[in-house]
Design an enzyme around this catalytic site. Structure first.
Site, mmCIF file in Angstrom:
data_model
loop_
_atom_site.group_PDB
_atom_site.id
_atom_site.type_symbol
_atom_site.label_atom_id
_atom_site.label_comp_id
_atom_site.label_asym_id
_atom_site.label_seq_id
_atom_site.Cartn_x
_atom_site.Cartn_y
_atom_site.Cartn_z
ATOM 1 C CE1 TYR A 100 -3.159 -3.046 0.973
ATOM 2 C CE2 TYR A 100 -4.544 -1.091 0.949
ATOM 3 C CZ TYR A 100 -4.409 -2.461 0.913
ATOM 4 O OH TYR A 100 -5.535 -3.252 0.823
ATOM 5 C CE LYS B 234 3.047 -18.564 -0.082
ATOM 6 N NZ LYS B 234 2.249 -19.790 0.038
ATOM 7 C CG ASP C 279 -13.034 -8.299 3.223
ATOM 8 O OD1 ASP C 279 -12.762 -7.373 4.017
ATOM 9 O OD2 ASP C 279 -13.578 -8.099 2.107
HETATM 10 C C1 IPM Z 1 -10.280 -1.755 3.816
HETATM 11 C C2 IPM Z 1 -10.568 -1.427 2.387
HETATM 12 C C3 IPM Z 1 -9.500 -0.485 1.866
HETATM 13 C C4 IPM Z 1 -8.181 -1.213 1.957
HETATM 14 C C5 IPM Z 1 -9.727 0.069 0.464
HETATM 15 C C6 IPM Z 1 -11.069 0.752 0.347
HETATM 16 C C7 IPM Z 1 -8.629 0.982 0.026
HETATM 17 O O1 IPM Z 1 -10.672 -2.574 1.621
HETATM 18 O O2 IPM Z 1 -10.210 -0.829 4.644
HETATM 19 O O3 IPM Z 1 -10.139 -2.944 4.138
HETATM 20 O O4 IPM Z 1 -7.811 -1.964 1.040
HETATM 21 O O5 IPM Z 1 -7.485 -1.027 2.951
HETATM 22 MN MN MN Z 2 -10.522 -4.414 2.779
#
Ligand code: IPM
Ligand code: MN
Length: 353
Positions: free
Chosen positions: A141, A191, A251
């Site tokens: 990121y 990993k 998630d």
């Molecule tokens: C999260 C989201 C964000 C991320 C996106 C919207 C940039 O998926 O907060 O998990 O990838 O961090």
């Molecule tokens: Mn996310």
């Protein structure tokens, strides 16, 4: 000012889609808790997101960022819209806030609450209670990489994962502290068998920090961690991991605990050199925005993380308990149903305590 003088300035960024719907309820819950616990919240609303971008071209103007630096905390709804190209708001607002405010930990608790059906029906609620500590400013990121020869057959696109010793160390330190306050379990997820450079750094730093904290460090490759999370989640207490792995695993954590609607997060600046940002894990959900079906649980639980971070642990616990109570008696199907049920749960707690 209250007699005890506890006043918090909190920026409210409702954002897009269902963001305003769910954070309005979270705000009401915070105000109810504030009244009972003798603190005051001075809310400041900032209309950022797709509407602002589409009408003015602005995503996060510098003067707004300067104001945000000075508040005590930020409650964010969700950002993103099908009318805005991917990345504009995500990079320009959310990731910029994470970087500028040095929100180096993304705290993502996953708890299967009684009465909630997780994605794996045989999971017992007492066996699924873990927290992901996601490194939140580096890795893939960080924005390193680029495109050359665009539009030709030799077009090449690279995204580089940036991992600094200081960045890894402060994140693992936070995770170790959290594990020590919980059940003492700390698992590094990476990993290391393929990402040998970053993996080696993470592994050495995590080993050092865990040893210093007197904790045994467990390790799982990220693919195996997905399997274990489904198969045997009781083995996890605190998971510490890099930015993208944490994004993906959280998630999965949400799916295991009732879905994205109930998953909270806190983008933390543990050094407290500025405010932290609290937001539900879900996105703006444009498909259900305005239909009255948005689930505010993730937003209310994020507000609970915020109160805890501000030092209002009892008020935080009340919000958390209220969400559990509502979920335990069958989650309402509508946002207004949630609103009523949360109000009732909060006043029942007020009577009981
Ligand atoms: C999260 C989201 C964000 C991320 C996106 C919207 C940039 O998926 O907060 O998990 O990838 O961090
Ligand atoms: Mn996310």
């Amino acid at each position: 000012m209250t007699a005890s003088g506890r006043t918090y300035t909190i920026a409210h960024l409702p954002g897009d889609g269902i963001g305003p719907e769910v954070t309005e309820i979270a705000r009401d819950c915070v105000d109810a808790a504030a009244l009972r616990h003798g603190f005051v919240v001075d809310w400041r609303s900032y209309p950022l997101g797709s509407r602002r971008y589409l009408s003015t071209g602005e995503v996060l103007p510098d003067p707004v960022l300067d104001e945000l630096r000075r508040v005590d905390a930020i409650l964010l709804g969700a950002i993103g819209s099908p009318d805005v190209p991917p990345g504009v708001l995500e990079r320009g607002l959310l990731l910029r806030l994470r970087a500028e405010l040095d929100l180096y930990v993304n705290l993502r608790p996953s708890k299967l609450r009684p009465g909630v059906a997780g994605a794996v029906t045989r999971h017992k609620h007492e066996a699924l209670d873990f927290v992901i500590v996601r490194e939140n400013t580096e890795g893939l990121y960080a924005g390193a990489g680029g495109t050359v020869h665009r539009g030709t057959a030799f077009e090449s696109a690279t995204e580089e994962s940036l991992n600094t010793r200081a960045g890894v160390e402060r994140c693992v330190r936070y995770a170790a502290g959290l594990a020590a306050r919980r059940r003492g379990g700390l698992t590094l997820v990476h990993k290391t068998n393929v990402l040998t450079h970053a993996g080696d750094l993470w592994r050495r730093v995590a080993g050092e920090v865990a040893a210093e904290a007197g904790l045994a460090l467990d390790y799982a490759h990220v693919d195996a961690a997905c399997l274990y999370l489904v198969d045997d989640p009781a083995r996890f207490d605190v998971i510490v991991t890099d930015n993208l792995f944490g994004d993906i695993l959280s998630d999965l954590g949400a799916a295991l605990t009732g879905g994205l609607g109930v998953a909270p997060s806190g983008n933390l600046n543990p050094a407290r050199t500025g405010p932290s940002v609290f937001e539900p894990v879900h996105g703006s959900a444009p498909d259900i925005a305005g239909t009255g079906r948005a689930n505010p649980a993730g937003a209310v639980l994020s507000a609970a993380l915020m109160l805890d971070h501000l030092g209002e642990a009892e008020a935080a616990a009340e919000l958390d308990d209220a969400v559990s109570a509502v979920l335990g008696s069958g989650a309402p199907a509508t946002t207004s149903g949630w609103d009523d049920a949360l109000r009732a749960a909060l006043s029942a707690e007020a009577v009981a305590r």
